[in-house]
Design an enzyme around this catalytic site. Sequence first.
Site, PDB file in Angstrom:
ATOM      1  N   HIS A  15     -15.125  -0.682   8.360  1.00 32.88           N
ATOM      2  CA  HIS A  15     -15.035  -1.659   7.276  1.00 32.88           C
ATOM      3  C   HIS A  15     -13.685  -2.369   7.294  1.00 32.88           C
ATOM      4  O   HIS A  15     -13.580  -3.562   7.098  1.00 32.88           O
ATOM      5  CB  HIS A  15     -15.263  -0.928   5.949  1.00 32.88           C
ATOM      6  N   ASP A  66      -8.321  -2.812  -1.104  1.00 35.08           N
ATOM      7  CA  ASP A  66      -8.931  -1.716  -1.849  1.00 35.08           C
ATOM      8  C   ASP A  66     -10.196  -1.313  -1.121  1.00 35.08           C
ATOM      9  O   ASP A  66     -11.026  -2.156  -0.773  1.00 35.08           O
ATOM     10  CB  ASP A  66      -9.238  -2.110  -3.296  1.00 35.08           C
ATOM     11  N   ASN A  91      -0.572   3.935   1.268  1.00 37.07           N
ATOM     12  CA  ASN A  91      -1.315   4.746   2.241  1.00 37.07           C
ATOM     13  C   ASN A  91      -0.908   4.394   3.684  1.00 37.07           C
ATOM     14  O   ASN A  91      -1.282   3.350   4.208  1.00 37.07           O
ATOM     15  CB  ASN A  91      -2.817   4.493   2.012  1.00 37.07           C
ATOM     16  N   LYS A 130     -14.190   4.103  15.356  1.00 43.59           N
ATOM     17  CA  LYS A 130     -13.635   3.681  14.063  1.00 43.59           C
ATOM     18  C   LYS A 130     -12.852   2.376  14.226  1.00 43.59           C
ATOM     19  O   LYS A 130     -13.021   1.439  13.443  1.00 43.59           O
ATOM     20  CB  LYS A 130     -12.734   4.749  13.433  1.00 43.59           C
ATOM     21  N   ASP A 179     -13.052  10.287   6.643  1.00 42.12           N
ATOM     22  CA  ASP A 179     -13.419  10.171   8.063  1.00 42.12           C
ATOM     23  C   ASP A 179     -14.134  11.415   8.620  1.00 42.12           C
ATOM     24  O   ASP A 179     -15.058  11.268   9.426  1.00 42.12           O
ATOM     25  CB  ASP A 179     -12.186   9.849   8.914  1.00 42.12           C
ATOM     26  N   THR A 205       0.830  -1.206   0.000  1.00 37.89           N
ATOM     27  CA  THR A 205       0.000   0.000   0.000  1.00 37.89           C
ATOM     28  C   THR A 205       0.860   1.248   0.000  1.00 37.89           C
ATOM     29  O   THR A 205       1.970   1.247   0.545  1.00 37.89           O
ATOM     30  CB  THR A 205      -0.961   0.041   1.208  1.00 37.89           C
ATOM     31  N   GLU A 229      -3.794  -0.074 -10.812  1.00 38.83           N
ATOM     32  CA  GLU A 229      -5.146  -0.298 -10.293  1.00 38.83           C
ATOM     33  C   GLU A 229      -6.076  -0.468 -11.493  1.00 38.83           C
ATOM     34  O   GLU A 229      -6.179   0.434 -12.325  1.00 38.83           O
ATOM     35  CB  GLU A 229      -5.568   0.906  -9.442  1.00 38.83           C
TER      36      GLU A 229
HETATM   37  P1  ITT Z   1      -3.343   2.106  -1.882  1.00 44.34           P
HETATM   38  O1  ITT Z   1      -4.183   1.839  -3.112  1.00 44.34           O
HETATM   39  O2  ITT Z   1      -1.917   2.352  -2.216  1.00 44.34           O
HETATM   40  O3  ITT Z   1      -3.513   1.084  -0.809  1.00 44.34           O
HETATM   41  P2  ITT Z   1      -5.095   4.397  -1.611  1.00 44.34           P
HETATM   42  O4  ITT Z   1      -5.316   5.436  -0.557  1.00 44.34           O
HETATM   43  O5  ITT Z   1      -4.938   4.880  -3.039  1.00 44.34           O
HETATM   44  O6  ITT Z   1      -3.849   3.492  -1.191  1.00 44.34           O
HETATM   45  P3  ITT Z   1      -7.537   3.052  -2.383  1.00 44.34           P
HETATM   46  O7  ITT Z   1      -7.227   3.098  -3.840  1.00 44.34           O
HETATM   47  O8  ITT Z   1      -8.099   1.798  -1.798  1.00 44.34           O
HETATM   48  O9  ITT Z   1      -6.248   3.364  -1.501  1.00 44.34           O
HETATM   49  O10 ITT Z   1      -8.461   4.285  -2.051  1.00 44.34           O
HETATM   50  C1  ITT Z   1      -9.234   4.268  -0.942  1.00 44.34           C
HETATM   51  C2  ITT Z   1      -9.667   5.682  -0.626  1.00 44.34           C
HETATM   52  O11 ITT Z   1     -10.949   5.590   0.014  1.00 44.34           O
HETATM   53  C3  ITT Z   1      -8.738   6.330   0.388  1.00 44.34           C
HETATM   54  O12 ITT Z   1      -7.699   7.056  -0.225  1.00 44.34           O
HETATM   55  C4  ITT Z   1      -9.705   7.230   1.151  1.00 44.34           C
HETATM   56  O13 ITT Z   1      -9.901   8.434   0.457  1.00 44.34           O
HETATM   57  C5  ITT Z   1     -11.001   6.408   1.136  1.00 44.34           C
HETATM   58  N1  ITT Z   1     -11.065   5.564   2.345  1.00 44.34           N
HETATM   59  C6  ITT Z   1     -10.887   4.219   2.423  1.00 44.34           C
HETATM   60  N2  ITT Z   1     -10.951   3.798   3.693  1.00 44.34           N
HETATM   61  C7  ITT Z   1     -11.166   4.892   4.438  1.00 44.34           C
HETATM   62  C8  ITT Z   1     -11.290   5.129   5.818  1.00 44.34           C
HETATM   63  O14 ITT Z   1     -11.164   4.153   6.700  1.00 44.34           O
HETATM   64  N3  ITT Z   1     -11.500   6.375   6.229  1.00 44.34           N
HETATM   65  C9  ITT Z   1     -11.585   7.392   5.351  1.00 44.34           C
HETATM   66  N4  ITT Z   1     -11.460   7.283   4.045  1.00 44.34           N
HETATM   67  C10 ITT Z   1     -11.245   6.032   3.581  1.00 44.34           C
END
Ligand code: ITT
Length: 182
Positions: free
Chosen positions: A167, A66, A10, A162, A143, A8, A37
């Site tokens: 999820h 994801d 993130n 949270k 969030d 990831t 992706e």
């Molecule tokens: P990776 O793909 O590298 O893991 P990313 O942030 O790009 O990182 P995603 O493509 O899965 O991940 O995008 C998910 C987005 O959805 C994330 O950037 C947030 O904006 C939102 N999101 C997912 N889970 C969340 C959470 O627990 N709280 C708040 N926003 C969330």
Amino acid sequence: MEKILFITSNPHKFSEAQSLLKKCGINIKRKNLNVSEVRAESCEEVAKAAAIEAYRKIRRPLFVEDSGLFIKSLNGFPGVYSAYAIRKIGLEGILALLKGKSRDAEFVCAICYMDNAKLVQVCKKCKGKISLRQKGKNGFGYDPVFVPAGKKKTFAQDAKTKAEKSHRTAALKALCARLAKR
Ligand code: ITT
């Protein structure tokens, strides 16, 4: 035991996963791999394609996650495009789209784990509503505007809720259970 790689970019996703998985005896390490992706309608499809691609490249036990926010009155938008939407229009842009509309939404988290013997997929949801304005400082992404069902505060105002109800928490618990079974 060998550390499982969480692919990831993130850091917020990673730290949530690290603290939860530690409790069930799984140690993870973050790896940023720049996997592509795929364009798909569901988080499950995106996670699975990314896990397969990542496993082909590094051949070590790993998982990809994801996630996204699916808003009912916007036909599921931003959904699999949640990261993109927040970059482009921000939370204020999302709130503006919802003026006069129903605010029901759900967060979805799909995880795909892969090693040399198996592929394990889990997907969990957290239902709630989009608040009228941003509130709170904790967490990341959506969030500050997401209020889980049965609660009054956003995830960004209430980190404890949270950690219990998200999820991601649900999906990680399901992953632990599946990995423990085998
Ligand atoms: P990776 O793909 O590298 O893991 P990313 O942030 O790009 O990182 P995603 O493509 O899965 O991940 O995008 C998910 C987005 O959805 C994330 O950037 C947030 O904006 C939102 N999101 C997912 N889970 C969340 C959470 O627990 N709280 C708040 N926003 C969330």
